[in-house]
Design an enzyme around this catalytic site. Sequence first.
Site, PDB file in Angstrom:
ATOM      1  N   LYS A 233       6.495  22.946  19.238  1.00  0.00           N
ATOM      2  CA  LYS A 233       5.221  22.802  18.541  1.00  0.00           C
ATOM      3  C   LYS A 233       5.418  22.079  17.199  1.00  0.00           C
ATOM      4  CE  LYS A 233       2.512  24.649  21.618  1.00  0.00           C
ATOM      5  NZ  LYS A 233       1.760  25.891  21.573  1.00  0.00           N
ATOM      6  N   ARG A 267       7.047  31.819  25.999  1.00  0.00           N
ATOM      7  CA  ARG A 267       6.728  30.663  26.844  1.00  0.00           C
ATOM      8  C   ARG A 267       7.488  29.470  26.286  1.00  0.00           C
ATOM      9  NH1 ARG A 267       3.076  26.358  27.043  1.00  0.00           N
ATOM     10  NH2 ARG A 267       2.350  25.850  29.152  1.00  0.00           N
TER      11      ARG A 267
END
Length: 286
Positions: A233, A267
Amino acid sequence: MKPTESGLELPFFSMNCNGKLIDLSVPKIMGILNMTPDSFSDGGKFNDEKNALLQTEKMLADGAEIIDIGPQSTRPNAEFLSSDEEIARLGKIISTIKREFPESLLSVDTFWSETVKYAYNEGIDIVNDISAGQYDPKLFETVAGTGLPYILMHVNPTYKSMHEKIAYDDVTVAVNKFLLEKARELLKIGVKDIILDPGFGFGKTFEDQHKMIEETQFIGLGKFPVLIGISRKSFIYKPLGKGPLDINEETQKLHLKVLQQGAKILRVHDVAEAKKTLDLYVTSLF
């Protein structure tokens, strides 16, 4: 109940995946399988059956217990797909993986009710919805009809606005209010297993996302298991002047921090590295 490094007592959680009870007292790793040509870090690598199977095999061998199959990218400016296009992209990959790896747990990453129906008939075990039921009004009732666990993510109310930054007085309070209200709605219609995802990468500032890392223990107020999806991210790599593939060390430090605060599912793209972190965390408990 087990104490964490922060001194919290962690509640016991489990989820019923097609009649198979999954114990979450030891956190699980969810490996990401993008069946897309335009995902931000691995688009086009696994969007055919052969490569998808090879990647699934590798992730399972590396320690993933759940494979999250995504037919549509949700990065900024990604191509928007209908449910018919998602279903066409999925093809028979769910049933094929189930045939080749019958012990695997599979989740489908979609916000369309028709895709959920198709995936359920193909053998999916979990529904992972980034929209919290906001992009398809039939999504919640469809999930309830399957009886599958549902991953509920905090996100802005429309597809077009999902990445717009919101000014929160307190991001953790806002995320909790949203998630717990949606969870009550889901419980009322019969969804029994709900996993909360605070929505890293969706409409939150760098500062807010780091605040959520520090306050993971408060997400859901201990009422539901929490999934953390911070892999590759931008709130991690952009401030460092790095790319999404160059932040493994930094990501694993954050993974360990959220595990210590009670996160139950990670995840991830890099399963082997996350498994090392999970093993380190589990060893610290005993």
